[in-house]
Write a protein that holds these residues in place. Sequence first.
Motif, PDB file in Angstrom:
ATOM      1  N   PRO A  58      23.472 -47.263  10.776  1.00  0.00           N
ATOM      2  CA  PRO A  58      24.808 -47.449  10.223  1.00  0.00           C
ATOM      3  C   PRO A  58      24.805 -48.549   9.176  1.00  0.00           C
ATOM      4  N   PRO A  59      25.684 -48.463   8.175  1.00  0.00           N
ATOM      5  CA  PRO A  59      25.729 -49.521   7.154  1.00  0.00           C
ATOM      6  C   PRO A  59      26.092 -50.852   7.772  1.00  0.00           C
ATOM      7  N   LYS A  60      25.471 -51.929   7.231  1.00  0.00           N
ATOM      8  CA  LYS A  60      25.748 -53.255   7.755  1.00  0.00           C
ATOM      9  C   LYS A  60      27.197 -53.621   7.461  1.00  0.00           C
ATOM     10  N   GLN A  61      27.899 -54.100   8.493  1.00  0.00           N
ATOM     11  CA  GLN A  61      29.303 -54.404   8.352  1.00  0.00           C
ATOM     12  C   GLN A  61      29.506 -55.818   7.855  1.00  0.00           C
ATOM     13  N   LYS A  62      30.572 -56.013   7.063  1.00  0.00           N
ATOM     14  CA  LYS A  62      30.926 -57.339   6.614  1.00  0.00           C
ATOM     15  C   LYS A  62      31.554 -58.117   7.768  1.00  0.00           C
ATOM     16  N   PRO A  63      31.457 -59.450   7.747  1.00  0.00           N
ATOM     17  CA  PRO A  63      32.083 -60.244   8.798  1.00  0.00           C
ATOM     18  C   PRO A  63      33.568 -59.934   8.891  1.00  0.00           C
ATOM     19  N   ALA A  64      34.065 -59.915  10.115  1.00  0.00           N
ATOM     20  CA  ALA A  64      35.465 -59.579  10.337  1.00  0.00           C
ATOM     21  C   ALA A  64      36.372 -60.632   9.730  1.00  0.00           C
ATOM     22  N   SER A  65      37.462 -60.186   9.145  1.00  0.00           N
ATOM     23  CA  SER A  65      38.426 -61.095   8.565  1.00  0.00           C
ATOM     24  C   SER A  65      39.203 -61.812   9.657  1.00  0.00           C
ATOM     25  N   PRO A  66      39.493 -63.113   9.484  1.00  0.00           N
ATOM     26  CA  PRO A  66      40.248 -63.825  10.500  1.00  0.00           C
ATOM     27  C   PRO A  66      41.693 -63.383  10.579  1.00  0.00           C
ATOM     28  N   VAL A  67      42.172 -62.638   9.556  1.00  0.00           N
ATOM     29  CA  VAL A  67      43.560 -62.189   9.559  1.00  0.00           C
ATOM     30  C   VAL A  67      43.716 -61.048  10.549  1.00  0.00           C
ATOM     31  N   THR A  68      44.676 -61.143  11.423  1.00  0.00           N
ATOM     32  CA  THR A  68      44.929 -60.119  12.428  1.00  0.00           C
ATOM     33  C   THR A  68      45.575 -58.916  11.773  1.00  0.00           C
ATOM     34  N   SER A  69      45.030 -57.743  12.027  1.00  0.00           N
ATOM     35  CA  SER A  69      45.580 -56.520  11.450  1.00  0.00           C
ATOM     36  C   SER A  69      45.930 -55.546  12.559  1.00  0.00           C
ATOM     37  N   GLU A  70      46.736 -54.567  12.228  1.00  0.00           N
ATOM     38  CA  GLU A  70      47.129 -53.564  13.199  1.00  0.00           C
ATOM     39  C   GLU A  70      45.927 -52.689  13.536  1.00  0.00           C
ATOM     40  N   PRO A  71      45.747 -52.307  14.824  1.00  0.00           N
ATOM     41  CA  PRO A  71      44.624 -51.450  15.201  1.00  0.00           C
ATOM     42  C   PRO A  71      44.753 -50.077  14.559  1.00  0.00           C
ATOM     43  N   THR A  72      43.610 -49.515  14.142  1.00  0.00           N
ATOM     44  CA  THR A  72      43.601 -48.181  13.550  1.00  0.00           C
ATOM     45  C   THR A  72      42.713 -47.264  14.367  1.00  0.00           C
ATOM     46  N   ASN A  73      42.982 -45.960  14.292  1.00  0.00           N
ATOM     47  CA  ASN A  73      42.174 -44.990  15.009  1.00  0.00           C
ATOM     48  C   ASN A  73      40.843 -44.814  14.289  1.00  0.00           C
ATOM     49  N   ARG A  74      39.766 -44.817  15.039  1.00  0.00           N
ATOM     50  CA  ARG A  74      38.444 -44.668  14.455  1.00  0.00           C
ATOM     51  C   ARG A  74      38.191 -43.205  14.114  1.00  0.00           C
ATOM     52  N   LEU A  75      37.765 -42.946  12.871  1.00  0.00           N
ATOM     53  CA  LEU A  75      37.498 -41.576  12.450  1.00  0.00           C
ATOM     54  C   LEU A  75      36.213 -41.072  13.083  1.00  0.00           C
ATOM     55  N   PRO A  76      36.131 -39.773  13.388  1.00  0.00           N
ATOM     56  CA  PRO A  76      34.894 -39.228  13.955  1.00  0.00           C
ATOM     57  C   PRO A  76      33.752 -39.297  12.946  1.00  0.00           C
ATOM     58  N   VAL A  77      32.537 -39.323  13.460  1.00  0.00           N
ATOM     59  CA  VAL A  77      31.334 -39.365  12.624  1.00  0.00           C
ATOM     60  C   VAL A  77      30.896 -37.939  12.317  1.00  0.00           C
ATOM     61  N   ALA A  78      30.636 -37.660  11.049  1.00  0.00           N
ATOM     62  CA  ALA A  78      30.156 -36.336  10.643  1.00  0.00           C
ATOM     63  C   ALA A  78      28.638 -36.274  10.799  1.00  0.00           C
ATOM     64  N   VAL A  79      28.147 -35.158  11.336  1.00  0.00           N
ATOM     65  CA  VAL A  79      26.718 -34.992  11.614  1.00  0.00           C
ATOM     66  C   VAL A  79      26.273 -33.619  11.117  1.00  0.00           C
ATOM     67  N   ILE A  80      25.090 -33.599  10.487  1.00  0.00           N
ATOM     68  CA  ILE A  80      24.443 -32.348  10.094  1.00  0.00           C
ATOM     69  C   ILE A  80      23.344 -32.049  11.118  1.00  0.00           C
ATOM     70  N   GLU A  81      23.409 -30.878  11.755  1.00  0.00           N
ATOM     71  CA  GLU A  81      22.423 -30.504  12.774  1.00  0.00           C
ATOM     72  C   GLU A  81      21.683 -29.237  12.343  1.00  0.00           C
ATOM     73  N   THR A  82      20.352 -29.342  12.217  1.00  0.00           N
ATOM     74  CA  THR A  82      19.504 -28.182  11.991  1.00  0.00           C
ATOM     75  C   THR A  82      18.698 -27.946  13.257  1.00  0.00           C
ATOM     76  N   ASP A  83      17.729 -27.010  13.196  1.00  0.00           N
ATOM     77  CA  ASP A  83      16.925 -26.714  14.384  1.00  0.00           C
ATOM     78  C   ASP A  83      16.100 -27.907  14.833  1.00  0.00           C
ATOM     79  N   ASN A  84      15.697 -28.775  13.915  1.00  0.00           N
ATOM     80  CA  ASN A  84      14.807 -29.872  14.293  1.00  0.00           C
ATOM     81  C   ASN A  84      15.230 -31.230  13.741  1.00  0.00           C
ATOM     82  N   ARG A  85      16.450 -31.317  13.188  1.00  0.00           N
ATOM     83  CA  ARG A  85      16.890 -32.598  12.649  1.00  0.00           C
ATOM     84  C   ARG A  85      18.363 -32.822  12.963  1.00  0.00           C
ATOM     85  N   ARG A  86      18.692 -34.097  13.029  1.00  0.00           N
ATOM     86  CA  ARG A  86      20.091 -34.488  13.223  1.00  0.00           C
ATOM     87  C   ARG A  86      20.344 -35.652  12.268  1.00  0.00           C
ATOM     88  N   ILE A  87      21.227 -35.458  11.293  1.00  0.00           N
ATOM     89  CA  ILE A  87      21.463 -36.466  10.268  1.00  0.00           C
ATOM     90  C   ILE A  87      22.931 -36.882  10.310  1.00  0.00           C
TER      91      ILE A  87
END
Length: 255
Positions: free
Chosen positions: A145-174
């Motif tokens: 996963p991409p390296k995340q930036k440090p969390a901002s000290p400002v409190t924000s409203e919680p958001t719903n996490r989006l699902p992760v998209a995945v490509i699946e072939t017979d022998n790979r998962r990307i």
Amino acid sequence: MSLFRNFEARIEGLVEGVFSRAFSSEVQPVELARKLAKEMDSHQTASVSRVYVPNEYTVHLSTDDREKLGGYERSLEQELSGYLLEHARARSYDLLTRPEVKFNTDERLRLGEFGIQTRLVKTPAREGEKPRQAEEGRTMVYSAPPKQKPASPVTSEPTNRLPVAVIETDNRRIEVPGSRAVIGRSDDADCVLPDPNISRRHAELRRSADGQWEIVDMKSTNGIKVNGRRLPSSSLRDGDQVTLGTTTFRFVLER
């Protein structure tokens, strides 16, 4: 379940704490630990009264990521082995031997990608007998996963996490990185599919602000098909079958 989550947080914190400051690879130890545990969960073999899981795990890294392990490779193998042992105990899995983790270089992988291959190996019953081993499982390929930036000290409203998209072939998962990703056979593509019938930059996956995905043809030679229909672009749903060249993959959304 709360006790198990506490265990997971403690052991992942240990793996991350021991190596994170010195580990310069794009692939981080805590991500390896999580995916190794996932592969253990996915390769169960049930008998009448027991559930066996693999005891040998090979982690394939790109040449650059393997070089960045430096002198920490053996220590990290032992730490991840202990992590898998505790994970198996917490899940009441049965192991034929203590889990073994070893690293390998795969020149086909790009920086930040890693593959995991599992195997169930039975120790020899008599001295001099070779170990008996089941057929090797297919190698599952993950992207760090991409390296995340440090969390901002400002409190924000919680958001719903989006699902992760995945490509699946017979022998790979990307796992698809970010909200836009190019699929093609070129090493510069975000999702590389080594098919000579696929253009170097064949198609692009795009996610809208509301979380909807679509695939768009990038003027490729052979075009794209979604669920058997040739289209210049199409919205994508979980489970759709997409064909590029002679390769068909399943588009999956993981929450």
